[in-house]
Design an enzyme around this catalytic site. Sequence first.
Site, mmCIF file in Angstrom:
data_model
loop_
_atom_site.group_PDB
_atom_site.id
_atom_site.type_symbol
_atom_site.label_atom_id
_atom_site.label_comp_id
_atom_site.label_asym_id
_atom_site.label_seq_id
_atom_site.Cartn_x
_atom_site.Cartn_y
_atom_site.Cartn_z
ATOM 1 N N LYS A 56 10.976 -29.353 23.237
ATOM 2 C CA LYS A 56 10.019 -28.456 23.065
ATOM 3 C C LYS A 56 8.657 -29.499 22.793
ATOM 4 O O LYS A 56 7.303 -29.274 23.374
ATOM 5 C CB LYS A 56 10.208 -28.008 21.749
ATOM 6 C CG LYS A 56 9.057 -26.994 21.258
ATOM 7 C CD LYS A 56 8.761 -25.651 22.252
ATOM 8 C CE LYS A 56 7.795 -24.904 21.678
ATOM 9 N NZ LYS A 56 7.385 -23.578 22.548
ATOM 10 N N LEU A 58 7.875 -32.431 24.069
ATOM 11 C CA LEU A 58 7.538 -32.918 25.096
ATOM 12 C C LEU A 58 7.062 -31.961 26.330
ATOM 13 O O LEU A 58 6.105 -32.357 26.876
ATOM 14 C CB LEU A 58 8.760 -33.770 25.968
ATOM 15 C CG LEU A 58 9.110 -34.978 25.196
ATOM 16 C CD1 LEU A 58 10.428 -35.391 25.888
ATOM 17 C CD2 LEU A 58 8.179 -36.053 25.030
ATOM 18 N N ILE A 60 5.349 -29.326 25.066
ATOM 19 C CA ILE A 60 3.728 -29.188 24.480
ATOM 20 C C ILE A 60 2.836 -30.397 24.865
ATOM 21 O O ILE A 60 1.620 -30.217 25.082
ATOM 22 C CB ILE A 60 3.966 -28.926 23.014
ATOM 23 C CG1 ILE A 60 4.418 -27.968 22.615
ATOM 24 C CG2 ILE A 60 2.724 -29.019 22.379
ATOM 25 C CD1 ILE A 60 4.798 -27.589 20.987
ATOM 26 N N ASN A 61 3.542 -31.454 24.953
ATOM 27 C CA ASN A 61 2.560 -32.686 25.376
ATOM 28 C C ASN A 61 2.138 -32.764 26.553
ATOM 29 O O ASN A 61 0.916 -33.290 26.826
ATOM 30 C CB ASN A 61 3.533 -33.865 25.204
ATOM 31 C CG ASN A 61 2.724 -35.296 25.588
ATOM 32 O OD1 ASN A 61 1.800 -35.530 24.732
ATOM 33 N ND2 ASN A 61 3.453 -35.808 26.578
ATOM 34 N N CYS A 161 -9.175 -36.529 9.305
ATOM 35 C CA CYS A 161 -10.096 -36.265 10.415
ATOM 36 C C CYS A 161 -11.408 -36.147 9.879
ATOM 37 O O CYS A 161 -12.375 -36.199 10.808
ATOM 38 C CB CYS A 161 -9.576 -35.326 11.320
ATOM 39 S SG CYS A 161 -8.061 -35.746 12.228
ATOM 40 N N ASP A 221 -6.522 -44.116 19.372
ATOM 41 C CA ASP A 221 -6.935 -45.231 18.422
ATOM 42 C C ASP A 221 -8.519 -45.353 18.700
ATOM 43 O O ASP A 221 -9.036 -45.261 19.737
ATOM 44 C CB ASP A 221 -6.294 -46.644 18.713
ATOM 45 C CG ASP A 221 -4.715 -46.395 18.555
ATOM 46 O OD1 ASP A 221 -4.434 -45.811 17.717
ATOM 47 O OD2 ASP A 221 -4.238 -47.186 19.264
ATOM 48 N N LEU A 272 0.745 -30.543 10.019
ATOM 49 C CA LEU A 272 -0.100 -29.735 10.921
ATOM 50 C C LEU A 272 0.803 -28.345 11.242
ATOM 51 O O LEU A 272 1.662 -28.331 12.054
ATOM 52 C CB LEU A 272 -0.333 -30.311 12.491
ATOM 53 C CG LEU A 272 -1.433 -29.768 13.147
ATOM 54 C CD1 LEU A 272 -2.574 -29.549 12.486
ATOM 55 C CD2 LEU A 272 -1.596 -30.743 14.481
ATOM 56 N N GLY A 317 -10.212 -31.811 16.955
ATOM 57 C CA GLY A 317 -8.634 -31.647 16.407
ATOM 58 C C GLY A 317 -7.269 -31.461 17.294
ATOM 59 O O GLY A 317 -6.556 -31.685 17.067
ATOM 60 N N GLY A 318 -7.841 -30.618 18.088
ATOM 61 C CA GLY A 318 -6.863 -30.032 19.076
ATOM 62 C C GLY A 318 -7.529 -29.115 20.195
ATOM 63 O O GLY A 318 -8.436 -28.546 19.625
#
Length: 403
Positions: A56, A58, A60-61, A161, A221, A272, A317-318
């Site tokens: 799941k 991977l 979403i990634n 963040c 980073d 999160l 943030g996304g």
Amino acid sequence: MSPSAVPHSTASDHFKDDLNLSILGLGVAYPDIKNGPEALDIIARRHYPESTALNKVLSINKFTGIDTRSTIATVDHPAINRPEPPSIAELDNIFRQEGVRLSVTACRKAIKEWGGSIEEITHVVSTTCSNSANPGFDHYVCKQLGIRSNVEKVLLHGIGCSGGLAAIRTASNLALGLSFRHKPARILVLACEITSMMVRSELDSIHKKQEVRIGVCLFGDCASASILSNGVGVPPSTEPIYQLLGWKHDVIEDTDQDLGFDVDPHGWKVILTPRVPTLAAASVQPAFQDLLNSLPRYHKQTLPTTAADFDWALHPGGLTVITGVEAAMNLTPEHLRASYGIYMENGNSSSATIMSVMDRLRRDEGGRENVVACAFGPGIIIEMMIMKRPSLAPANLPTEDLD
């Protein structure tokens, strides 16, 4: 009060018409290595068996909207290719090397653009959520930069963040204190995050607890820095990058468990929940209106009144955070172009990202005169700031490489 509500400001929150606070230099340092979504698949398949939770994550990634993430290491780095994830002590050693190196580079860029002397720096305000050593990383950065030992330092922690914008806010309040004393303030603001080396720790939790943890798909980073001035002793011909008009800090009630970064023997674990994008988006309008109400320019009708009249430097943030704020504030992708661009090319670098977005936005040859900066952190905290760009097409900007 609903979790999305943000309390209204009071008269004591109102700002003066001219704070005379400005950012005179900006610097951003990303690592040279950029990893695409396939990097996580390689590390995961190399060290963990197939499972429902891992599959799941991977999946979403592949759909985060991130093309590449800037990281200090390739998929073959020894620290993430052992039977066990690196310990927090090992991560600390890596941060003290790579984090300090990136930080020094970002600071030198900001100082070079400012054009002042190291001797003029009055304070250093720093933040990170990916290291908690004592002395803090700012101590070693200051030593490498040659900053005087009696320069006052503040290291902010526990704000994730939102840290970059919180650091600018903190520096602004320090600068106003010096203005009251008729003394100059030249404050170095620094944010640095090294999150990529926690990939094994996150994958370990996904494997052992069968949790769908999407933080491992988002973070990269970065180090970023700025020089903030209170204007005392600044030549009249100096052109600031941004003038600061006002800011707001608040906490969205009943959200303590929705966003976090918990300490662990193998680093930190991202918390999160699926509620975060909705909570964040719902909090922006009331915070924006409260901030506008606190600014004299708004009441004098010399400041725009609607969100779409501003450019937005939103912490990415996304993807659902960005699109959620876009919809809630009736914006377009063009308003958020700098946030989308940084997110797609570098991912989410936590506290260091907001100054990177601000740096990208100021490089536009067009754009709007007024800018809203906004970020969210554990709590859930909302940080917001309204700034003005004196020049919409600055000439001779420094490149991303330090000369």
